[in-house]
Design an enzyme around this catalytic site. Structure first.
Site, PDB file in Angstrom:
ATOM      1  N   GLU A 869      25.335 -25.643  18.630  1.00 15.29           N
ATOM      2  CA  GLU A 869      25.737 -24.284  18.987  1.00 15.29           C
ATOM      3  C   GLU A 869      26.189 -23.433  17.804  1.00 15.29           C
ATOM      4  O   GLU A 869      26.250 -22.210  17.911  1.00 15.29           O
ATOM      5  CB  GLU A 869      26.830 -24.355  20.052  1.00 15.29           C
ATOM      6  CG  GLU A 869      26.250 -25.000  21.305  1.00 15.29           C
ATOM      7  CD  GLU A 869      27.262 -25.236  22.386  1.00 15.29           C
ATOM      8  OE1 GLU A 869      27.285 -24.454  23.332  1.00 15.29           O
ATOM      9  OE2 GLU A 869      28.033 -26.202  22.289  1.00 15.29           O
TER      10      GLU A 869
HETATM   11  N1  MCN Z   1      23.336 -33.815  14.668  1.00 14.18           N
HETATM   12  C1  MCN Z   1      23.186 -34.431  13.455  1.00 14.18           C
HETATM   13  N2  MCN Z   1      24.195 -34.363  12.538  1.00 14.18           N
HETATM   14  C2  MCN Z   1      25.307 -33.650  12.782  1.00 14.18           C
HETATM   15  C3  MCN Z   1      25.461 -32.985  14.001  1.00 14.18           C
HETATM   16  C4  MCN Z   1      24.457 -33.119  14.955  1.00 14.18           C
HETATM   17  O1  MCN Z   1      22.142 -35.023  13.191  1.00 14.18           O
HETATM   18  N3  MCN Z   1      26.268 -33.590  11.877  1.00 14.18           N
HETATM   19  C5  MCN Z   1      22.254 -33.882  15.679  1.00 14.18           C
HETATM   20  C6  MCN Z   1      22.638 -34.711  16.897  1.00 14.18           C
HETATM   21  O2  MCN Z   1      22.431 -36.057  16.680  1.00 14.18           O
HETATM   22  C7  MCN Z   1      21.748 -34.093  17.967  1.00 14.18           C
HETATM   23  C8  MCN Z   1      21.685 -32.636  17.561  1.00 14.18           C
HETATM   24  O3  MCN Z   1      22.013 -32.600  16.169  1.00 14.18           O
HETATM   25  O4  MCN Z   1      20.447 -34.600  17.909  1.00 14.18           O
HETATM   26  C9  MCN Z   1      22.657 -31.770  18.359  1.00 14.18           C
HETATM   27  O5  MCN Z   1      23.880 -32.441  18.443  1.00 14.18           O
HETATM   28  P1  MCN Z   1      25.148 -31.807  19.169  1.00 14.18           P
HETATM   29  O6  MCN Z   1      25.510 -30.564  18.488  1.00 14.18           O
HETATM   30  O7  MCN Z   1      26.160 -32.849  19.359  1.00 14.18           O
HETATM   31  O8  MCN Z   1      24.583 -31.342  20.591  1.00 14.18           O
HETATM   32  P2  MCN Z   1      24.175 -32.175  21.880  1.00 14.18           P
HETATM   33  O9  MCN Z   1      23.396 -33.375  21.529  1.00 14.18           O
HETATM   34  O10 MCN Z   1      25.309 -32.267  22.789  1.00 14.18           O
HETATM   35  O11 MCN Z   1      23.082 -31.131  22.439  1.00 14.18           O
HETATM   36  C10 MCN Z   1      23.445 -29.966  23.069  1.00 14.18           C
HETATM   37  C11 MCN Z   1      23.422 -28.734  22.206  1.00 14.18           C
HETATM   38  C12 MCN Z   1      23.631 -27.624  23.091  1.00 14.18           C
HETATM   39  S1  MCN Z   1      25.140 -27.489  23.800  1.00 14.18           S
HETATM   40  C13 MCN Z   1      22.589 -26.814  23.464  1.00 14.18           C
HETATM   41  S2  MCN Z   1      22.801 -25.579  24.608  1.00 14.18           S
HETATM   42  C14 MCN Z   1      21.308 -27.006  22.889  1.00 14.18           C
HETATM   43  C15 MCN Z   1      21.308 -27.733  21.643  1.00 14.18           C
HETATM   44  O12 MCN Z   1      22.189 -28.654  21.482  1.00 14.18           O
HETATM   45  N4  MCN Z   1      20.167 -26.850  23.569  1.00 14.18           N
HETATM   46  C16 MCN Z   1      18.985 -27.164  22.953  1.00 14.18           C
HETATM   47  N5  MCN Z   1      20.165 -27.824  20.968  1.00 14.18           N
HETATM   48  C17 MCN Z   1      18.979 -27.625  21.605  1.00 14.18           C
HETATM   49  N6  MCN Z   1      17.819 -27.908  20.990  1.00 14.18           N
HETATM   50  C18 MCN Z   1      16.659 -27.797  21.688  1.00 14.18           C
HETATM   51  N7  MCN Z   1      15.515 -28.069  21.061  1.00 14.18           N
HETATM   52  N8  MCN Z   1      16.626 -27.436  22.983  1.00 14.18           N
HETATM   53  C19 MCN Z   1      17.748 -27.102  23.629  1.00 14.18           C
HETATM   54  O13 MCN Z   1      17.703 -26.783  24.913  1.00 14.18           O
END
Ligand code: MCN
Ligand code: FES
Ligand code: FES
Length: 922
Positions: A869
């Site tokens: 986000e």
């Molecule tokens: N990640 C990483 N290194 C970090 C932080 C995160 O590699 N330091 C990676 C995570 O492993 C994950 C991705 O980034 O694969 C997103 O992680 P995170 O921010 O924890 O989010 P969530 O996995 O909980 O995913 C939800 C988030 C939200 S809230 C929305 S809305 C959203 C999003 O991610 N919707 C998406 N990304 C999206 N991406 C796609 N393609 N489609 C959506 O609908």
């Protein structure tokens, strides 16, 4: 009907089809070549692109009769297999270009036709090609897709080897921080990743196809529902109404705030007495085919008494507005902010202050895959619902009482999902599927078309925010006051939470110790408010990041440096009084400052040489918390198997890459045992498995990641022998050591924010980002484009580089849409992807630069925060600030459409002319 010969993927085949039918339909439904995806069925998105005689053709708008008898058709299934992939497919995997993957086959087919003609295209030529062929992607921001085509072209020219494209593990076997490819990538690039609509075609023969009878008005009383004509229509099995729902026939929003004036049971599964918004489901027709179901749905007669529709917060707050939910005031939740000293005296003695009102729009999610799902009762009598849910356990709790079945008789599993961006934090069709499967006793499927998908899913809640910001003579912020309302549509689910977000993020990032504010959640008859990436914060930052720009100007200071001296410092707390877990903003500003200065210079040079167009640079900061607000936790399980390990996690995958993330989190610990990543299997998002919590609030990387890490540590500890080596599966079994370990992670120090003061410690970890876009404004038309975007980001340790890059590019592209084009306001206009303003490749710059700072988070798995986000928190005020810098027009609401900017330009010109006249008179 006609017997038609088709040459598909080099093979002559026959189909009996309606010549008027479209090619996509025949390929998918008759030949089961479901690599041809259908998202818009209107030629707008390119998902269905196949190659016909060397040309990219959108199959959804190509009728069978238009095909030449000699036409040679190639689909994604015809260009490569998992063992022998086309260079484009490998490059797509290598750059993380298949996020959700729904657009992937269409892009690859489109790119193939380009490379078959020209193996040395420039990046601009590739972008223009995709733009011309209407290839849309909502996830990637397009840049990785261009990178993929350039790499594939280099392979095809013989300048690169295909194996050099494939990212590898580090020398020690770790894949942490690499660009390791996600496990689902091969299926996505070969078109074999079966989304819900594909699965629907593979359901058993007796599956009933559903169609909804939906409201065509926004507010009405239901006086009668007559299903008799529909029931007699061909193929109809049953017409289902509220009368068939065994439970409460309502979805609960799980309201957690005692101050909410409603009871949380305000959203019907099937409407009985009242329509609350356009599209509300009144009945479901179950029939043998989708066509029959839709035809019969048209014959259900609903007698209505139409009521005045309150389509905005302004309308619903008017003194004479009726209560949308009788007995509950339209302003049904209030949130206060009280931090530090009284602000009034501080405003009185301020050196400067600003007082503005901003309005953030009802941004539509514009995920390409229309909502879809299936349901059936399994052999144990368990109602099983397959959908795009990004909160399977959450939705279980939200819909179970409404369906009227015991919790153990309901199971939710997530289907491969073509993007949600948060709209699936709300249940959409889950309860409808459940009701239909229960009341017919047969498997069912429901697939929305893009019109239904846009008009009948939740949207970002518009917010109207009045903000006052003051500073002292040294330009240090002294006080902030806010007053806001949030239009949450008719259903209260999570409405309190998004209202609280305004308190948490308006003014975040700055040393601002004195705040007073009050906000309300307002029920309206427009689309219900659902989560949307960066949930709540784009509304907040639109207000505070424009206000601070204006305050800088009043103080005669550069907006970048004015921000810099006001950033969080060692003694600062967030607007909710929480101590930031790391102090990174000054470093992020320091990193990006040279880029900002270069951008200013570039713009000055451009402006000196151009009179019709002007360029400007803007700045804004954005922050978002990782977590669900207050107490939050996640569970996971790891099992040892004869061939490796299986990781079970609730981590739902929107397209962000939960499969790869879960694998990486586990493998980093499990690799001590010598296991390779390809020996670790991942099973996600099933209520039969561990409760990971929903994939919202950028929480999963932190919460699911930590729970997986803990499970892996438990496993490795159990496997460790006294000599430091590790037991095998057989040894574990022989010694009777448990083969599975359940890990849990709890954000122990988090607390809820108070409804009166908003003070509390809601998130264990935050993400930080600084946005510096450069825009070009056409002074004649007001047309604005972002020509370059630079951003500095701290999301902690990077777990996968391709994933994080992709999240940021994609989020920025959505920010550009939010700032300039996207909206869902007029139901007559905003009902297609294009008309809602989704950015095409030409609307997003190829020149996007990301500067990373990787500050390990003490509580993050391997030091990671989330990322999803962060990029959509505040790119839009940065763009509006850049517009002001370019042409002097201050816009306070999004989208800043060309006509709005043009009006501002004309007003400024008028003011300038008036000023000149006054000077003449002096
Ligand atoms: N990640 C990483 N290194 C970090 C932080 C995160 O590699 N330091 C990676 C995570 O492993 C994950 C991705 O980034 O694969 C997103 O992680 P995170 O921010 O924890 O989010 P969530 O996995 O909980 O995913 C939800 C988030 C939200 S809230 C929305 S809305 C959203 C999003 O991610 N919707 C998406 N990304 C999206 N991406 C796609 N393609 N489609 C959506 O609908
Ligand atoms: Fe065919 Fe969108 S262009 S599905
Ligand atoms: Fe393109 Fe999701 S990867 S729409």
């Amino acid at each position: 009907m006609k017997r038609i010969s088709l040459n598909v993927n080099g093979v002559e085949r026959w189909v009996v089809a309606d010549p008027k039918d479209n090619l996509a339909h025949v390929l998918r439904e008759q030949m089961l070549l479901t690599g041809c995806k259908v998202c818009c069925e209107d030629g707008q998105c390119g998902a269905c692109t196949v190659i016909v005689d060397g040309k990219p053709i959108r199959a959804c708008v190509t009728s069978m009769e238009k095909l030449a008898p000699t036409a040679r058709i190639t689909t994604i299934e015809g260009i490569g297999t998992p063992d022998s992939l086309h260079p484009l497919q490998v490059a797509w995997m290598a750059h993380g270009s298949a996020q959700c993957g729904i657009c992937t086959p269409g892009f690859i087919m489109s790119a193939k036709t380009l490379l078959d003609r020209n193996q040395s295209p420039t990046r601009e030529e590739v972008r223009a090609w995709f733009n011309r062929n209407r290839n849309l992607c909502r996830c990637t921001g397009y840049k990785p897709l261009i990178d993929s085509v350039m790499d594939a072209a280099a392979v095809m020219r013989g300048e690169k080897r295909i194996e050099d494209l494939v990212p590898r593990a580090k020398d020690d076997g770790s894949i942490l921080g690499t660009k390791y490819i996600r496990p689902s990538a091969v299926a996505k690039v070969t078109g074999t990743w079966d989304f819900g609509a594909d699965l629907a075609l593979r359901m058993p023969k007796d599956t009933l196809r559903l169609a909804l009878v939906q409201a065509k008005v926004s507010h009405a009383l239901i006086k009668g529902i007559d299903t008799s004509e529909a029931e007699a229509m061909p193929g109809v099995e049953k017409v289902i109404t509220w009368n068939d729902v065994k439970g409460k026939n309502a979805i609960t929003g799980l309201i957690t705030f005692p101050t909410n004036k409603g009871d949380g049971w305000d959203r019907p599964i099937l409407c009985k007495d009242k329509i609350f918004q356009y599209g509300d489901a009144i009945a479901i027709v179950a029939a043998d085919t989708e066509e029959h179901a839709r035809a019969a749905a048209d014959k259900v007669k609903v007698e209505l008494e139409v009521l005045p529709a309150y389509m905005s917060g302004f309308a619903a707050l008017a003194p004479d507005a009726m209560e949308i939910h009788p007995g509950v005031p339209n302003a049904y939740y209030e949130q206060g902010v009280v931090k530090g000293e009284e602000t009034k005296p501080l405003f009185e003695k301020a050196a400067a202050s600003v007082d503005i009102t901003t309005y953030c729009s009802r941004q539509p999610h514009l995920h390409l895959e229309p909502d879809c799902g299936e349901a059936f009762v399994d052999e144990d009598g368990v109602l099983t619902i397959l959908s795009k849910s990004i909160g399977v356990h959450l939705h279980h709790a939200m819909i179970c009482p409404g369906l009227g079945i015991p919790p153990e008789k309901l199971r939710l599993i997530q289907n491969p999902t073509g993007g949600t961006f948060g709209y699936k934090f709300s249940p959409t069709m889950e309860a409808l599927l459940g009701v239909a499967a229960l009341s017919t006793g047969k498997p069912v499927s429901l697939v929305y078309d893009q019109y239904q998908n846009i008009t009948y899913t939740g949207k970002r809640s518009p917010a109207n925010i009045n903000i006052k910001l003051a500073c002292d003579e040294a330009g240090k912020l002294t006080a902030m006051e806010t007053d806001w309302w949030l239009d949450h549509g008719p259903y209260s689910e999570f409405g309190d939470l998004v209202t609280l977000r305004q308190a948490q993020f308006t003014g975040a990032g700055y040393h601002l110790e004195n705040i007073r504010g009050r906000g309300r959640t307002v029920a309206t008859n427009h689309a219900w408010g659902s989560a949307f990436r960066a949930y709540g914060s784009p509304q907040s930052f639109l207000a505070s990041e424009i206000a601070i720009d204006m305050l800088a100007e009043k103080m005669g200071e550069d907006p970048f440096e004015f921000r810099y001296k006001n950033l969080y410092n060692e003694s600062s707390t967030t607007p909710t009084g929480q101590k930031p877990e790391v102090l990174v903003l000054p470093q992020l500003f320091d990193m990006i400052r040279p880029k900002y200065e270069e951008a200013k210079k570039r713009c000055e040079e451009f402006n000196a040489a151009n009179s019709e167009k002007k360029r400007g640079v803007g700045v804004a900061l954005g922050i978002y918390g990782c977590g669900l607000d207050g107490p939050d936790s996640s569970e996971a399980r790891i099992e040892i198997t004869p061939t490796g390990f299986t990781v079970y996690s609730g981590w739902e995958d929107h397209g962000q890459g939960a499969d790869l993330s879960a694998l990486t989190m586990a493998h980093e610990i499990l690799r001590k045992t010598g296991v390779k990543p390809e020996q670790v299997k991942v099973v996600l998002a099933d209520t039969k498995g561990p409760n990971g919590g929903p994939a919202g609030g950028s929480r999963s990387n932190v919460f699911c990641g930590n729970a997986i890490r803990v499970s892996a540590e438990m496993m490795v500890n159990a496997m460790r022998k006294e000599d430091g080596t590790y037991r095998t599966y057989e040894e574990m079994k022989a010694e009777n050591i448990p083969l599975a370990y359940d890990g849990k992670w709890v954000a122990a120090a988090c607390t809820d924010c108070s409804a009166e003061t908003a003070q509390g410690n809601p998130f264990p970890i935050y993400m930080y980002e600084v946005f510096v876009p450069e825009v070009e404004v056409d002074l004649e038309t007001g047309n604005t484009k972002v020509v370059k975007f630079t951003t500095s980001v701290d999301v902690g340790t990077i777990i996968n580089k391709a994933t994080v890059d992709g999240q940021i590019y994609g989020g920025l592209a959505q920010g550009i849409g939010l700032a300039l084009t996207e909206d869902f306001e007029d139901l007559e206009v905003h009902n297609t992807l294009r008309d809602c303003g989704i950015p095409y490749p030409k609307d997003v710059p190829d020149d996007i630069e990301i500067l990373y700072l990787e500050t390990p988070r003490p509580l993050g798995p391997y030091g990671a925060a989330g990322v999803g986000e962060a990029p959509l928190t505040a790119p839009h005020p940065a763009i509006l600030n850049a517009v002001y810098n370019a042409c002097g027009v201050r816009v306070f609401r999004v989208p800043a459409l060309p006509e709005v900017i043009k009006m501002g330009l004309e007003a400024n010109a008028g003011r300038t002319a008036e000023g000149a006249r006054q000077l003449e008179h002096q």
